[in-house]
Design a protein around this motif. Structure first.
Motif, PDB file in Angstrom:
ATOM      1  N   ASP A  70       0.808  -1.221   0.000  1.00 19.25           N
ATOM      2  CA  ASP A  70       0.000   0.000   0.000  1.00 19.25           C
ATOM      3  C   ASP A  70       0.844   1.276   0.000  1.00 19.25           C
ATOM      4  N   ASN A  71       1.973   1.247   0.706  1.00 16.38           N
ATOM      5  CA  ASN A  71       2.725   2.484   0.900  1.00 16.38           C
ATOM      6  C   ASN A  71       4.214   2.366   0.594  1.00 16.38           C
ATOM      7  N   GLN A  72       4.590   1.379  -0.192  1.00 18.17           N
ATOM      8  CA  GLN A  72       6.007   1.225  -0.527  1.00 18.17           C
ATOM      9  C   GLN A  72       6.200   1.331  -2.031  1.00 18.17           C
ATOM     10  N   PHE A  73       7.131   2.163  -2.420  1.00 17.86           N
ATOM     11  CA  PHE A  73       7.452   2.354  -3.824  1.00 17.86           C
ATOM     12  C   PHE A  73       8.949   2.182  -4.014  1.00 17.86           C
ATOM     13  N   ILE A  74       9.342   1.499  -5.092  1.00 17.36           N
ATOM     14  CA  ILE A  74      10.756   1.357  -5.399  1.00 17.36           C
ATOM     15  C   ILE A  74      11.010   1.852  -6.815  1.00 17.36           C
ATOM     16  N   ILE A  75      12.196   2.383  -7.015  1.00 16.81           N
ATOM     17  CA  ILE A  75      12.598   2.861  -8.333  1.00 16.81           C
ATOM     18  C   ILE A  75      13.472   1.794  -8.977  1.00 16.81           C
ATOM     19  N   ILE A  76      13.074   1.353 -10.152  1.00 18.42           N
ATOM     20  CA  ILE A  76      13.791   0.276 -10.827  1.00 18.42           C
ATOM     21  C   ILE A  76      14.160   0.695 -12.243  1.00 18.42           C
ATOM     22  N   LYS A  77      15.208   0.080 -12.751  1.00 11.77           N
ATOM     23  CA  LYS A  77      15.612   0.330 -14.130  1.00 11.77           C
ATOM     24  C   LYS A  77      14.586  -0.316 -15.060  1.00 11.77           C
ATOM     25  N   LYS A  78      14.186   0.393 -16.105  1.00  3.82           N
ATOM     26  CA  LYS A  78      13.196  -0.147 -17.031  1.00  3.82           C
ATOM     27  C   LYS A  78      13.733  -1.397 -17.705  1.00  3.82           C
ATOM     28  N   ASN A  79      12.947  -2.436 -17.686  1.00  3.16           N
ATOM     29  CA  ASN A  79      13.304  -3.713 -18.285  1.00  3.16           C
ATOM     30  C   ASN A  79      12.011  -4.344 -18.771  1.00  3.16           C
ATOM     31  N   MET A  80      11.770  -4.274 -20.075  1.00  3.78           N
ATOM     32  CA  MET A  80      10.498  -4.736 -20.618  1.00  3.78           C
ATOM     33  C   MET A  80      10.277  -6.225 -20.377  1.00  3.78           C
ATOM     34  N   ALA A  81      11.363  -7.006 -20.406  1.00  3.44           N
ATOM     35  CA  ALA A  81      11.218  -8.446 -20.184  1.00  3.44           C
ATOM     36  C   ALA A  81      10.715  -8.721 -18.770  1.00  3.44           C
ATOM     37  N   SER A  82      11.255  -7.996 -17.790  1.00  4.34           N
ATOM     38  CA  SER A  82      10.826  -8.212 -16.406  1.00  4.34           C
ATOM     39  C   SER A  82       9.386  -7.756 -16.209  1.00  4.34           C
ATOM     40  N   ILE A  83       9.005  -6.660 -16.864  1.00  4.84           N
ATOM     41  CA  ILE A  83       7.628  -6.171 -16.754  1.00  4.84           C
ATOM     42  C   ILE A  83       6.658  -7.191 -17.342  1.00  4.84           C
ATOM     43  N   GLU A  84       7.000  -7.755 -18.500  1.00  8.38           N
ATOM     44  CA  GLU A  84       6.140  -8.749 -19.146  1.00  8.38           C
ATOM     45  C   GLU A  84       6.039 -10.013 -18.294  1.00  8.38           C
ATOM     46  N   ALA A  85       7.175 -10.458 -17.757  1.00  7.76           N
ATOM     47  CA  ALA A  85       7.171 -11.669 -16.926  1.00  7.76           C
ATOM     48  C   ALA A  85       6.365 -11.452 -15.655  1.00  7.76           C
ATOM     49  N   ALA A  86       6.531 -10.282 -15.044  1.00  8.34           N
ATOM     50  CA  ALA A  86       5.806  -9.977 -13.805  1.00  8.34           C
ATOM     51  C   ALA A  86       4.309  -9.930 -14.045  1.00  8.34           C
ATOM     52  N   GLU A  87       3.895  -9.459 -15.206  1.00  9.75           N
ATOM     53  CA  GLU A  87       2.468  -9.386 -15.526  1.00  9.75           C
ATOM     54  C   GLU A  87       1.868 -10.776 -15.753  1.00  9.75           C
ATOM     55  N   ASP A 100       1.231 -14.917  -8.827  1.00 10.78           N
ATOM     56  CA  ASP A 100       1.777 -14.879  -7.465  1.00 10.78           C
ATOM     57  C   ASP A 100       2.376 -13.496  -7.230  1.00 10.78           C
ATOM     58  N   GLU A 101       1.713 -12.673  -6.420  1.00 15.15           N
ATOM     59  CA  GLU A 101       2.124 -11.282  -6.239  1.00 15.15           C
ATOM     60  C   GLU A 101       3.527 -11.169  -5.653  1.00 15.15           C
ATOM     61  N   HIS A 102       3.872 -12.076  -4.737  1.00 20.41           N
ATOM     62  CA  HIS A 102       5.199 -12.016  -4.121  1.00 20.41           C
ATOM     63  C   HIS A 102       6.297 -12.228  -5.158  1.00 20.41           C
ATOM     64  N   ILE A 103       6.150 -13.250  -5.997  1.00 19.94           N
ATOM     65  CA  ILE A 103       7.158 -13.530  -7.019  1.00 19.94           C
ATOM     66  C   ILE A 103       7.190 -12.423  -8.061  1.00 19.94           C
ATOM     67  N   SER A 104       6.016 -11.909  -8.397  1.00 22.28           N
ATOM     68  CA  SER A 104       5.944 -10.797  -9.347  1.00 22.28           C
ATOM     69  C   SER A 104       6.731  -9.598  -8.823  1.00 22.28           C
ATOM     70  N   ASN A 105       6.562  -9.294  -7.541  1.00 28.51           N
ATOM     71  CA  ASN A 105       7.296  -8.190  -6.932  1.00 28.51           C
ATOM     72  C   ASN A 105       8.792  -8.484  -6.843  1.00 28.51           C
ATOM     73  N   GLU A 106       9.138  -9.745  -6.598  1.00 27.75           N
ATOM     74  CA  GLU A 106      10.552 -10.127  -6.534  1.00 27.75           C
ATOM     75  C   GLU A 106      11.226  -9.902  -7.885  1.00 27.75           C
ATOM     76  N   ILE A 107      10.530 -10.244  -8.955  1.00 25.15           N
ATOM     77  CA  ILE A 107      11.075 -10.045 -10.295  1.00 25.15           C
ATOM     78  C   ILE A 107      11.340  -8.568 -10.547  1.00 25.15           C
ATOM     79  N   MET A 108      10.417  -7.725 -10.131  1.00 25.23           N
ATOM     80  CA  MET A 108      10.601  -6.292 -10.316  1.00 25.23           C
ATOM     81  C   MET A 108      11.693  -5.755  -9.380  1.00 25.23           C
ATOM     82  N   ARG A 109      11.720  -6.277  -8.172  1.00 20.41           N
ATOM     83  CA  ARG A 109      12.658  -5.772  -7.166  1.00 20.41           C
ATOM     84  C   ARG A 109      14.106  -6.061  -7.536  1.00 20.41           C
ATOM     85  N   TYR A 110      14.334  -7.077  -8.352  1.00 20.10           N
ATOM     86  CA  TYR A 110      15.715  -7.392  -8.754  1.00 20.10           C
ATOM     87  C   TYR A 110      16.367  -6.203  -9.448  1.00 20.10           C
TER      88      TYR A 110
END
Length: 221
Positions: free
Chosen positions: A77-94, A98-108
């Motif tokens: 709800d209240n946490q935001f992270i700044i990540i380098k744009k990576n279209m492959a990671s965005i597509e995989a996360a979508e 599993d929200e946790h794994i999706s967030n882990e992919i983005m958090r990398y």
């Protein structure tokens, strides 16, 4: 408000966050942006005048994201992270439900964990556990992607991710002698290959649906 009472002045807060007034470091700027984004998530508590200032700052943050090829990802709800744009990671996360794994992919891709091998290793363990059923199913192998399937398992098991490959019974001579920078390069490659596995699995699932559709209905030619 969950952060009330944490600091009594702005100088102490910025010092603890590692934000220096004189710093021109991009990571410092990103840290400041993330702090603002967290504070702004409580916008319902702001006055109308404050909201106008927030809109200006948010606009500037978005400009910074565009100019540095980064983007903002929301976790919770209240946490935001700044990540380098990576279209492959965005597509995989979508693709992943599993929200946790999706967030882990983005958090990398979070700027703050660059060089943090232990944090990256933990993310790769989590992602590796997620794709393990795909690898075990031999689905990729049957579709002609045997090498990708084999390589993924090899890398996860031998480059100090699933096992301690630096010492003990599962130590590997090659892995023991890697510099941290070299190991991080391998971690990044393993991350990229993980995304390929996730997207290939999705592609093959869609192909199966298409074949079923073609088979189960009489199509006019």
């Amino acid at each position: 408000m969950s952060i009330r009472g944490t600091y009594i002045n702005i100088e102490t807060m910025m010092t603890d966050l590692g934000i220096l007034y004189s710093s021109s470091n991009l990571d410092t700027l990103f840290t400041l942006c993330e702090f603002f984004l967290h504070i702004f998530s409580y916008h319902k508590l702001f006055s109308r005048q404050a909201i106008k200032q927030v809109e200006v700052i948010l606009h500037n943050i978005n400009v910074i994201m565009d100019k540095t090829n980064h983007t903002i990802h929301k976790i919770g709800d209240n946490q935001f992270i700044i990540i380098k744009k990576n279209m492959a990671s965005i597509e995989a996360a979508e693709i992943i439900t599993d929200e946790h794994i999706s967030n882990e992919i983005m958090r990398y891709n979070h700027f703050a964990i660059k060089g943090d091998l232990e944090e990256k290793r933990q993310i790769l363990i989590n992602v590796g556990n997620y794709i393990e059923p795909i690898l075990r199913s031999r689905k990729l192998q049957q579709a002609g992607y045997k090498e990708i399937e084999s390589n993924m398992g090899f890398l996860l098991n031998n480059l100090h991710i699933r096992h301690n490959n630096k010492e003990g019974a599962k130590a590997q001579e090659y892995t023991k002698n890697l510099k941290n920078s070299e190991l991080e390069e391998w971690y990044n490659k393993i991350y990229d290959l993980s995304l390929v596995v996730i997207m290939l699995n999705e592609h093959l699932s869609v192909q199966e649906e298409i074949q079923s559709l073609k088979k189960d209905y009489h199509w006019k030619t």
